[in-house]
Write an enzyme that holds these catalytic residues in place. Sequence first.
Site, short mmCIF file in Angstrom:
data_model
loop_
_atom_site.label_atom_id
_atom_site.label_comp_id
_atom_site.label_asym_id
_atom_site.label_seq_id
_atom_site.Cartn_x
_atom_site.Cartn_y
_atom_site.Cartn_z
N HIS A 66 92.67 -10.52 27.87
CA HIS A 66 91.57 -10.25 28.80
C HIS A 66 90.53 -9.34 28.15
CE1 HIS A 66 90.37 -9.48 33.26
NE2 HIS A 66 89.31 -9.34 32.44
N HIS A 68 86.09 -9.01 27.24
CA HIS A 68 84.72 -9.50 27.46
C HIS A 68 83.94 -9.18 26.19
CE1 HIS A 68 85.22 -9.98 31.88
NE2 HIS A 68 86.06 -8.96 31.73
N ASN A 100 82.30 -14.67 31.44
CA ASN A 100 81.08 -14.19 32.11
C ASN A 100 80.02 -13.75 31.10
OD1 ASN A 100 82.70 -11.96 31.47
ND2 ASN A 100 82.07 -10.76 33.25
N HIS A 238 94.21 -8.08 36.05
CA HIS A 238 93.99 -6.64 36.32
C HIS A 238 94.44 -6.17 37.71
CE1 HIS A 238 90.35 -8.22 38.17
NE2 HIS A 238 89.64 -8.27 37.07
N ASN A 284 86.13 -2.33 38.07
CA ASN A 284 86.53 -3.26 39.12
C ASN A 284 87.74 -4.07 38.68
OD1 ASN A 284 86.50 -4.70 41.49
ND2 ASN A 284 84.95 -6.16 40.79
N ASP A 311 91.17 -5.65 29.68
CA ASP A 311 89.94 -5.90 30.44
C ASP A 311 88.77 -5.18 29.74
OD1 ASP A 311 88.06 -6.70 32.25
OD2 ASP A 311 88.84 -5.54 33.94
N HIS A 315 79.79 -1.87 27.95
CA HIS A 315 78.44 -1.80 28.52
C HIS A 315 77.61 -0.85 27.67
CE1 HIS A 315 79.21 -4.15 32.13
NE2 HIS A 315 80.29 -3.43 32.38
N PHE A 329 80.20 -1.78 36.40
CA PHE A 329 81.66 -1.66 36.43
C PHE A 329 82.22 -2.02 35.05
CE2 PHE A 329 80.82 -2.57 40.96
CZ PHE A 329 81.71 -1.70 41.60
N GLY A 330 83.14 -1.24 34.55
CA GLY A 330 83.83 -1.68 33.32
C GLY A 330 84.15 -0.55 32.37
O1 DOR Z 1 85.06 -3.63 35.72
C1 DOR Z 1 84.95 -4.81 35.42
N1 DOR Z 1 84.07 -5.20 34.49
N2 DOR Z 1 85.67 -5.71 36.07
C2 DOR Z 1 85.49 -7.04 35.90
O2 DOR Z 1 86.20 -7.80 36.53
C3 DOR Z 1 84.43 -7.53 35.01
C4 DOR Z 1 84.08 -6.53 33.99
C5 DOR Z 1 82.79 -6.84 33.25
O3 DOR Z 1 82.59 -8.00 32.87
O4 DOR Z 1 82.03 -5.92 33.02
#
Ligand code: DOR
Length: 430
Positions: A66, A68, A100, A238, A284, A311, A315, A329-330
């Site tokens: 998991h 990104h 995403n 998550h 999140n 996860d 950012h 979020f992240g």
């Molecule tokens: O906190 C999060 N950030 N939760 C997610 O499910 C997506 C992720 C993101 O892509 O930034």
Amino acid sequence: MTKENRRDWLIKGGLVIDPPSGTMEVRDVLVERGRISGIAPQISKEGVSIIDARGMWVVPGLIDIHVHFRDPGYEYKETIETGLKAAASGGFTQVCCMPNTSPVNDTGAITLYMREKAKKVKGPLLYPVGAITKGQKGETLAEIGDMVENGAVAISDDGHPVMNSETMRRAMEYASHFGIPVMDHCEDKNLSADGLIHEGLVSTALGFKGIPSASEEVMVARDICLARLTGTRVHLQHLSSKGSVELVRWAKNMGLPVTCEVTPHHLTLTHHAVETYDTNTKVNPPLRTEEDRQALIEGLTEGVVDCVASDHAPHSLKEKDVEYDLAAFGISGVETALGIVLRLVQEGKLSPLRAIEAMSTSPARIVGLDGGGLGVGQPAHITIIDPEKTWEVKPEEMLSKGKNTPFAGWKLKGKAIITMVNGEVVWEAR
Ligand code: DOR
């Protein structure tokens, strides 16, 4: 060193921790032509490079199902290259990338783009996870067959839930034709709407709108029902609450094909971390209560929770250095995941074997990857860990473009010092 013997190694005297065989013994490991060709108490071999692993752990390459990596579309946050380099330094040999991106990975062309780009990087192997629905809008199914043909190993709308249960049912039926699991971001948007942090004492004290645990749990329950209806393998992403763990325990007792993951941050932090107003605690699903955290740890120890996944959600500063309610979020997680899990080992909550199982063997099994074990004949995806190395989390030194970690300044013990993929060293600590 010739190209050939770049993949030939004798890893000497390390503590081999291999969950599939239950081995936790000092062994030599021989790697030839990218594969493990021998494991024994003493191996001698001419013409190979020696790695002195005395005092180190030699484990099957860590796998993060998991992450990104934001590429295509949000390369200012992370690229496939920076993401892979960061993951390698965290000890990961294989990673699964969420869809995403922009455009969303909902067609074979984008899946292929990710794989082709990853092939150019000396780093972990990258496996794309395709979207469940077009544009992750939750309406029409994405080009699932096309994505699988181009290398997608699972589908997920991660970052967004699939709110329509009928759409989710069809996605599961479709996925089962291809033998891939459906991963789900469990969140009922009507319940979580505009929430910033866990709904509870801290949200009330700080005046933030809360996200109740039920917003996750109703979707966990729904997905369990749909797994029973369709017989499809469902992997819940998550998970953050005690109730979710209880639901998965029930599903497993019923023999349903349900697996789940937890993140290092949910295993370590609670909503009290938000009292600092550090936007790096905004994630999140949100950080929840101590009771939830303990239930996640217990679930992981006993195997109700199958695996740990970071996860990794990088950012940029401009998305995090703002008021709490405006922040993205992240958490950027691939570089701290191992150290955080080892903390649980040091606290006596997890055995070393279970920790490595949760970070390698189980994720390989969930997604069906070739890895997760140190058997003779297997590809040489190997992580060598110095269990005594103490280090401080310094965002400015992280290889990820995302410096958004709530663990800045934490002193951790245990770090990957060599990450090997198909016998090639893709990361070596200096
Ligand atoms: O906190 C999060 N950030 N939760 C997610 O499910 C997506 C992720 C993101 O892509 O930034």
